[in-house]
Design a protein around this motif. Structure first.
Motif, short mmCIF file in Angstrom:
data_model
loop_
_atom_site.label_atom_id
_atom_site.label_comp_id
_atom_site.label_asym_id
_atom_site.label_seq_id
_atom_site.Cartn_x
_atom_site.Cartn_y
_atom_site.Cartn_z
N VAL A 179 0.74 -1.37 -0.28
CA VAL A 179 0.55 -0.20 0.36
C VAL A 179 1.03 1.14 0.18
CG1 VAL A 179 -1.65 1.40 1.54
CG2 VAL A 179 -1.38 -1.19 0.74
N ALA A 180 1.87 1.47 0.77
CA ALA A 180 2.88 2.47 1.16
C ALA A 180 3.22 3.15 -0.26
CB ALA A 180 3.55 1.98 2.08
N LEU A 181 3.37 4.62 -0.43
CA LEU A 181 4.19 4.70 -1.52
C LEU A 181 5.90 4.77 -1.99
CD1 LEU A 181 1.85 7.91 -3.23
CD2 LEU A 181 2.25 5.60 -4.10
N LYS A 182 6.45 4.94 -0.31
CA LYS A 182 7.92 5.29 -0.21
C LYS A 182 7.98 4.01 1.23
CE LYS A 182 7.70 10.30 -0.61
NZ LYS A 182 7.50 11.85 -0.37
N PRO A 183 9.28 3.95 1.36
CA PRO A 183 9.93 3.07 2.52
C PRO A 183 9.66 2.82 3.55
CG PRO A 183 12.26 3.67 1.10
CD PRO A 183 10.53 4.48 0.19
N ASP A 184 9.97 4.51 3.58
CA ASP A 184 10.08 4.66 5.23
C ASP A 184 9.65 5.90 6.24
OD1 ASP A 184 10.55 7.04 3.92
OD2 ASP A 184 13.07 7.29 4.00
N GLU A 185 8.05 5.47 5.73
CA GLU A 185 7.03 6.44 6.21
C GLU A 185 5.81 5.89 7.45
OE1 GLU A 185 6.19 9.80 3.15
OE2 GLU A 185 5.03 7.80 2.95
N HIS A 186 7.14 5.12 7.66
CA HIS A 186 6.05 4.12 9.20
C HIS A 186 5.61 4.83 10.04
CE1 HIS A 186 7.37 -0.15 7.22
NE2 HIS A 186 8.31 0.93 7.29
N ASP A 187 4.45 5.14 11.00
CA ASP A 187 4.10 5.53 12.11
C ASP A 187 4.86 5.28 13.58
OD1 ASP A 187 2.81 6.88 13.84
OD2 ASP A 187 2.11 5.69 15.06
N PRO A 188 6.19 6.26 14.43
CA PRO A 188 6.51 5.47 14.89
C PRO A 188 5.82 4.97 16.14
CG PRO A 188 6.94 8.06 14.46
CD PRO A 188 5.60 7.57 13.53
N GLY A 189 5.26 4.99 16.40
CA GLY A 189 4.11 4.44 17.60
C GLY A 189 3.93 2.95 17.25
N THR A 190 3.36 3.21 15.72
CA THR A 190 3.59 1.56 15.25
C THR A 190 5.22 0.83 15.60
OG1 THR A 190 1.41 2.08 14.22
CG2 THR A 190 2.86 0.23 13.56
N LEU A 191 6.31 1.17 15.27
CA LEU A 191 7.30 1.02 14.98
C LEU A 191 7.75 0.14 16.73
CD1 LEU A 191 9.63 2.63 12.60
CD2 LEU A 191 8.35 0.40 12.17
N SER A 192 7.23 0.89 17.16
CA SER A 192 7.77 1.29 18.93
C SER A 192 7.01 0.26 19.45
CB SER A 192 6.74 2.28 19.50
OG SER A 192 7.31 2.24 21.19
N ALA A 193 5.47 -0.19 18.66
CA ALA A 193 4.86 -1.54 19.53
C ALA A 193 4.92 -2.45 18.71
CB ALA A 193 3.18 -1.01 19.15
N ILE A 194 5.71 -2.70 17.86
CA ILE A 194 6.26 -3.89 17.32
C ILE A 194 7.74 -4.02 18.02
CG2 ILE A 194 7.65 -4.96 14.62
CD1 ILE A 194 5.18 -3.11 13.44
N LYS A 195 8.12 -2.88 17.77
CA LYS A 195 9.78 -3.74 19.05
C LYS A 195 9.49 -4.34 20.27
CE LYS A 195 14.56 -2.29 19.09
NZ LYS A 195 15.44 -1.08 19.00
#
Length: 404
Positions: A179-195
């Motif tokens: 879905v995303a057009l660019k490789p690095d537009e992740h929501d920081p909160g989402t990445l924190s929950a994943i980690k």
């Protein structure tokens, strides 16, 4: 909004019309659910269409039996799914559900008639929409808006959705690639929950992980997403080698992303040795073909590597295929050429048909060569002569070497 696209209209086969009439007649609501809605809103015709309904499994069974409709594959019934066969088509219909108890791998469910409650238990907003059979979109969590803006978000709390099923971490990455057009537009909160919840992947079956991983590997941004998986500390839980070769991965991805590589062709770049491939297989339980391809690429990416001082010819590769005599050797060499980014040679090899070596052991026995060892040695010598002739020599020419 109301969808009226050709892709949507194409779904209405004789079978679906029959299904819709039956549910309408019995006053149960029926809607298209999940990924098929996402695909239709993106202008694609979905490969699979799942349906959701307010009818319970027992009510569906009673309705189908009364209409003389055959039901198949009752494995999904405990989770509310009934599969009906109408006009030689299978239709999977699932009762609306809420999760009562989850352990990060499985869920105990209760049935409901509340569409929003069912949408709340789904993973991502873009997968939580429903589509009425009249084309009406039911979107409780702004999934369509996210789809238009190329955003991938969890429904509600990312942490809660992940803890319900840790595989959703990999589903997030897979759909980000779609879905995303660019490789690095992740929501920081989402990445924190994943980690913070990544260790939960250790309890997920390897087969389930591989299903998600291999779809992600051949999608958009695969190199960036695999690198992120390492930076998030997830690799150790999903069978990827510690200290994976991310530099090689980047090079290989650039080489072959436009050549339709197999997932293992890309993943092989991470491995330093065959031992790492074996460890990956223990965790992910990949198919025999996938494992042997990874072992082949790790072994031959350097042995069959191009000599930069010479113009590269297809012949070393065709010689290898003829010598190996394995049924899938041509496929493996094609994947190797993708790995190396050799587009011209790949096209040549795809157009090449392996010629048949014209000599057999029977031919040599007729000429008086009787020892098994001598037959093997002579066949290999003749094969080498034949290869040097670019596979042009016929049986008589080759046998003249035996006579002499």
């Amino acid at each position: 909004m109301q969808l009226k696209t050709s892709e949507f209209q194409c779904l209405f086969t004789e079978g679906l019309n029959g299904l819709a009439e039956l549910f309408q007649k019995n006053k149960y609501e029926l809607r298209i659910a999940g990924g098929a809605v996402r695909d239709l809103l993106s202008g694609k015709r979905p490969d699979d269409v799942d349906f959701a309904t307010t009818a319970t499994p027992e009510e569906m069974k009673s309705m189908f039996q009364a209409a003389g409709i055959r039901m198949i594959n009752n494995k999904g019934e405990t989770h509310g799914t009934i599969t009906a066969r109408i006009h030689n088509e299978n239709f999977e219909v699932t009762t609306l559900r809420v999760d009562v108890l989850t352990d990060g791998r499985h869920a105990e469910v209760e049935f409901t008639t509340d569409w929003q409650q069912d949408a709340e238990r789904r993973d991502l907003t873009i997968n939580s929409m429903f589509l009425g059979l009249d084309g009406t979109l039911y979107d409780y969590f702004k999934g369509y808006e996210d789809l238009q803006n190329h955003k991938v978000r969890f429904v509600g709390s990312a942490e809660q959705r992940i803890q319900e099923d840790y595989l959703r971490i990999l589903r997030y990455f897979r759909f980000y690639g779609r879905v995303a057009l660019k490789p690095d537009e992740h929501d920081p909160g989402t990445l924190s929950a994943i980690k913070e919840n990544g260790s939960g992947l250790a309890g997920i079956a390897g087969e389930r992980i591989w299903v998600e991983l291999k779809k992600m590997i051949v999608g958009n941004h695969a190199d960036s997403l695999l690198e992120l998986i390492y930076h998030q500390g997830l690799a150790q839980y999903i069978g990827l080698p510690s200290g994976g070769n991310l530099e090689e991965l980047q090079r290989v991805w650039e080489n072959c992303k436009h050549l339709s590589p197999k997932p293992m062709t890309v993943l092989a770049a991470l491995f330093h040795s065959s031992e790492e491939v074996e460890k990956m297989d223990l965790r992910l339980k990949v198919s025999k073909e996938e494992k042997t391809l990874a072992l082949f690429l790790v072994k031959y990416r350097n042995e069959l590597q191009k000599d930069r001082m010479q113009p590269l010819s297809i012949k070393p590769f065709t010689d290898f295929i003829i010598d190996s005599r394995e049924l899938d050797s041509q496929m493996k060499v094609c994947e190797l050429l993708k790995y190396q980014g050799e587009e011209r040679l790949l096209k040549e090899l795809c157009d090449w048909t392996s010629p048949r070596f014209p000599i057999s052991g029977h031919d040599l026995r007729r000429m008086g060569v009787t020892s098994g060892k001598d037959i093997g040695t002579t066949l290999q010598k003749l094969r080498d002569i034949w290869k040097k002739s670019h596979y042009q020599m016929d049986k008589e020419e080759l046998l003249s070497y035996v006579k002499s």
